[in-house]
Design a protein around this motif. Structure first.
Motif, PDB file in Angstrom:
ATOM      1  N   SER A  40       0.884  -1.223   0.083  1.00 23.54           N
ATOM      2  CA  SER A  40       0.043   0.107   0.096  1.00 23.54           C
ATOM      3  C   SER A  40       0.915   1.204  -0.201  1.00 23.54           C
ATOM      4  N   ALA A  41       0.196   2.297  -0.320  1.00 27.11           N
ATOM      5  CA  ALA A  41       1.077   3.734  -0.334  1.00 27.11           C
ATOM      6  C   ALA A  41       1.857   4.054   0.798  1.00 27.11           C
ATOM      7  N   ASP A  42       1.138   3.572   1.900  1.00 28.76           N
ATOM      8  CA  ASP A  42       1.543   4.156   3.258  1.00 28.76           C
ATOM      9  C   ASP A  42       2.616   2.909   3.946  1.00 28.76           C
ATOM     10  N   GLY A  43       2.603   1.703   3.152  1.00 27.90           N
ATOM     11  CA  GLY A  43       3.294   0.622   3.689  1.00 27.90           C
ATOM     12  C   GLY A  43       2.884  -0.358   4.856  1.00 27.90           C
ATOM     13  N   SER A  44       1.602   0.013   5.060  1.00 31.03           N
ATOM     14  CA  SER A  44       0.925  -0.654   6.239  1.00 31.03           C
ATOM     15  C   SER A  44       0.349  -2.077   5.547  1.00 31.03           C
ATOM     16  N   VAL A  45       0.171  -2.313   4.224  1.00 22.31           N
ATOM     17  CA  VAL A  45      -0.411  -3.698   3.922  1.00 22.31           C
ATOM     18  C   VAL A  45       0.390  -3.926   2.933  1.00 22.31           C
TER      19      VAL A  45
END
Length: 117
Positions: A40-45
């Motif tokens: 994901s764009a925020d790196g959380s997934v």
């Protein structure tokens, strides 16, 4: 393709072949390989494809995982709990508190999606 939709390509030659953190072989000589194909764009997934050969691991999870089993068979047994057998076409979720065995009885390919902490 849209920048908000990601279609998984076929896994390439760049597989990760080390066992996952918290996974310890307990029976046989199973191997795993996996590809993180999207973040994901925020790196959380993260999501991707995982393959394994027959054998058993004791797994200690620290993150939530959603799975869609494409090929193979796994008997998943929580410590102190009843076994759950999953087969091709099954979709399931594993909570971050899971501790137990993953017994791969037939070679496995799955898609995964993991919510990192």
């Amino acid at each position: 393709m849209s920048d908000t939709i990601f279609r998984f390509p076929a896994p390439g030659a760049d597989a990760i072949t080390t066992d996952l953190a918290g996974w310890v072989k307990t029976e046989g000589h199973p191997t795993m390989r996996y590809w993180v194909q999207h973040s994901s764009a925020d790196g959380s997934v993260i999501s991707g494809t995982w393959e394994a050969t027959p054998g058993t691991w004791h797994a200690t999870y620290q993150s939530y995982e959603f799975v869609h089993l494409i090929e193979g068979e796994i008997i998943i047994t929580p410590d102190g709990g009843a076994p759950v057998t999953v087969r091709p076409g099954d979709a399931f979720a594993v909570e971050p508190t899971f501790k137990g065995t993953w017994q791969v009885t037939k070679p496995v390919r799955k898609h995964f999606c993991i919510k990192l902490k």
